[in-house]
Design an enzyme around this catalytic site. Structure first.
Site, PDB file in Angstrom:
ATOM      1  CB  THR A  60      58.841  58.146  15.984  1.00 41.61           C
ATOM      2  OG1 THR A  60      57.668  58.453  15.216  1.00 41.61           O
ATOM      3  CG2 THR A  60      58.689  58.573  17.404  1.00 41.61           C
ATOM      4  CG  ASP A  61      61.436  54.324  11.281  1.00 48.44           C
ATOM      5  OD1 ASP A  61      60.457  54.498  10.524  1.00 48.44           O
ATOM      6  OD2 ASP A  61      62.451  53.696  10.934  1.00 48.44           O
ATOM      7  CD1 TRP A  62      54.536  55.845   9.590  1.00 49.44           C
ATOM      8  CD2 TRP A  62      56.417  56.984   9.924  1.00 49.44           C
ATOM      9  NE1 TRP A  62      54.367  57.109   9.060  1.00 49.44           N
ATOM     10  CE2 TRP A  62      55.509  57.826   9.252  1.00 49.44           C
ATOM     11  CE3 TRP A  62      57.667  57.501  10.257  1.00 49.44           C
ATOM     12  CZ2 TRP A  62      55.810  59.139   8.910  1.00 49.44           C
ATOM     13  CZ3 TRP A  62      57.986  58.810   9.908  1.00 49.44           C
ATOM     14  CH2 TRP A  62      57.058  59.605   9.254  1.00 49.44           C
ATOM     15  N   GLY A  63      56.238  53.984  14.382  1.00 46.59           N
ATOM     16  CA  GLY A  63      56.006  52.985  15.410  1.00 46.59           C
ATOM     17  C   GLY A  63      57.164  52.772  16.353  1.00 46.59           C
TER      18      GLY A  63
END
Length: 491
Positions: A234-237
């Site tokens: 993932t990208d962060w979040g």
């Protein structure tokens, strides 16, 4: 390869259900847990595509305050793309990979190859341009250069992350033809020709589904059509649902909460979508264990390519060769738009007075900008470089205009009076043989910065008007723009 796959199956058979689930989500801001009893190490990641970011705290976005994490700052990827030089892209990736390896990173979160769908995208400076063919040709050697050091490149942001404003909510609609002819070719080249080991999902939706767990983009295209055998991170979040994350191709979940274990259990690592909620779906039989095993196989494969590879080198950092590569990229990526009456190049042996006007002559361009922020060991400002290059010249400097400090997510007011700065600039311009105006954008919010888009194409802080006023004082003016994005030039 057969031996590695056999080792993966052997380890997989020894892991408990809980241990396998734990490998699928973060344990800190930039790491995932290993399994100590089996000798499986942690995986450590770092931003970014232009240099290895300074060390971040375990549970929050603050800097850890290390004194040994200053690195070589490389030019932004838009500059690398502007070199049109695949061999130099390989040198860039190789140098960056060496620095990441020296810093004991297993995954480097870059390069970025999102297409410039709009020139207002605040993050365009991080990407390899608006042409799918050019981005494809430049990303392959970059990835190969990074990964020859036993560090995984993580190509991002898959896919259609072409704006920062509302990036967590926007639902992108493009045709199949536009998708495959414009927005996916560089990702495809990264996978099929670059053999990239990791892919980062994007924040946005595409046709109603979040891209970091997307049935079409990840299961059908990335892991199906392109036969990608690496890890989707993932990208962060950017994860939003346990069941979709489980079934639609996400392998490792990072950054879902910003608090870690420090202030609340709500976003603690064990409560991530691919943590305890995932474990519950597996135990209930709603999600078959084969889904989990596919994720863990990919994670173990990543490890055998990186931190469980006994043959990878030790890396190097801040050496002259890396500085030379950075300078070569910067010089080849510069673009001369107009050279009226052969104004450039200036004669370094000539005695003359040069008025250097503009905040960007002295402003740091490695600080700010979001995840691409760097802690550079060496950053030579344009003013310092001019003084070294023209030892016989008298160089006068005036800031000319003022922006606020580099702050992520908001605009800070300028600390100086704009009119006073302008009058000082005009005064030194009138005394000089030539003027070099050094302006453009910086790494603050609403400029070349993650998390927000530019509001227009104009140069900020009344630079256009300042240039027009300087031209009333003298016509011997060279304009040097430091910018990771397009700007209008009405003058």
């Amino acid at each position: 390869m057969k031996e590695i796959e056999a080792s993966i199956e052997d380890l997989l058979g020894q892991l408990s259900l809980e241990e396998k689930v734990a490998m699928c989500h973060a344990q800190s801001k930039f790491s995932t847990p290993g399994v100590a009893r089996l000798g499986i190490p942690e995986i450590w990641m770092s931003d970014g595509p232009h240099g290895v970011r300074g060390e971040i705290n375990w549970d929050n976005w603050g800097y850890a305050g290390w004194t040994n994490d200053s690195i070589t700052a490389f030019p932004a990827l838009t500059c690398l793309a502007a070199t049109f030089n695949p061999e130099l892209s390989h040198s860039y990736g190789s140098s960056l990979g060496e620095e990441a390896r020296y810093r004991k990173k297993d995954v480097l979160l870059g390069p970025g190859v999102n297409i410039y769908r709009t020139p207002l995208n605040g993050r365009n400076f991080e990407y390899m341009g608006e042409d799918p063919f050019l981005a494809s040709e430049m990303v392959v050697p970059y990835i190969q250069g990074v990964q020859q050091n036993g560090v995984a490149a993580c190509v991002k942001h898959f896919a259609l992350n072409n704006q920062e404003k509302w990036r967590n909510y926007v639902d992108v609609q493009v045709s199949d033809r536009a998708l495959h002819e414009i927005y996916l070719p560089a990702f495809k080249a990264a996978v099929e020709r670059g053999n990239v080991w990791a892919v980062m999902g994007s924040y946005n939706k595409f046709r109603g589904q979040y891209c970091s767990h997307h049935e079409l983009l990840i299961n059908t295209i990335l892991k199906g059509d392109w036969a990608f055998d690496g890890v989707v991170i993932t990208d962060w979040g950017s994860a939003h649902d346990t069941r979709e994350a489980a079934l639609y191709g996400l392998d490792m979940e990072m950054g879902t909460g910003t608090d870690g274990l420090t202030t609340t259990l709500t976003n603690a690592y064990d409560n991530y979508y691919l943590a305890n909620p995932f474990l519950e779906l597996l135990k209930s039989g709603e999600v078959p264990e084969e889904v989990l095993d596919d994720k863990v196989r990919r994670i173990l494969r990543l490890m055998f390519r990186t931190n469980m590879n006994p043959d990878r080198g030790m890396g190097r950092m801040n050496n002259q060769e890396h500085l030379d590569v950075a300078r070569k990229v910067a010089s080849e990526g510069m673009v001369l738009l107009k050279n009226q009456e052969q104004f450039f190049p200036l004669d370094p042996d000539k005695e003359m007075t040069i008025a250097v006007i503009g905040e960007n002559a002295t402003r740091s361009m490695t600080q700010g900008g979001g995840s691409s922020e760097l802690k550079a060991r060496v950053e030579v400002s344009p003013l310092e470089g001019l003084r070294q290059r023209f030892p016989r010249a008298t160089i006068l400097h005036s800031q000319g205009y003022s922006s606020g400090p580099s702050v992520y997510g908001r605009v800070e007011p300028a600390p100086y009076d704009a009119d006073s700065l302008k009058q000082e600039a005009l005064a030194i311009a009138s005394k000089a043989d030539i003027v070099l105006f050094i302006g453009g954008l910086n790494k603050s919010h609403l400029q070349d910065c993650e998390g927000g888009d530019r509001e227009n194409l104009r140069l900020p802080f009344e630079q256009d008007n300042l240039i027009k006023d300087i031209l009333k004082v003298t016509k011997d003016v060279g304009v040097v723009l430091i910018s990771g994005n397009a700007v209008s030039m009405p003058w």
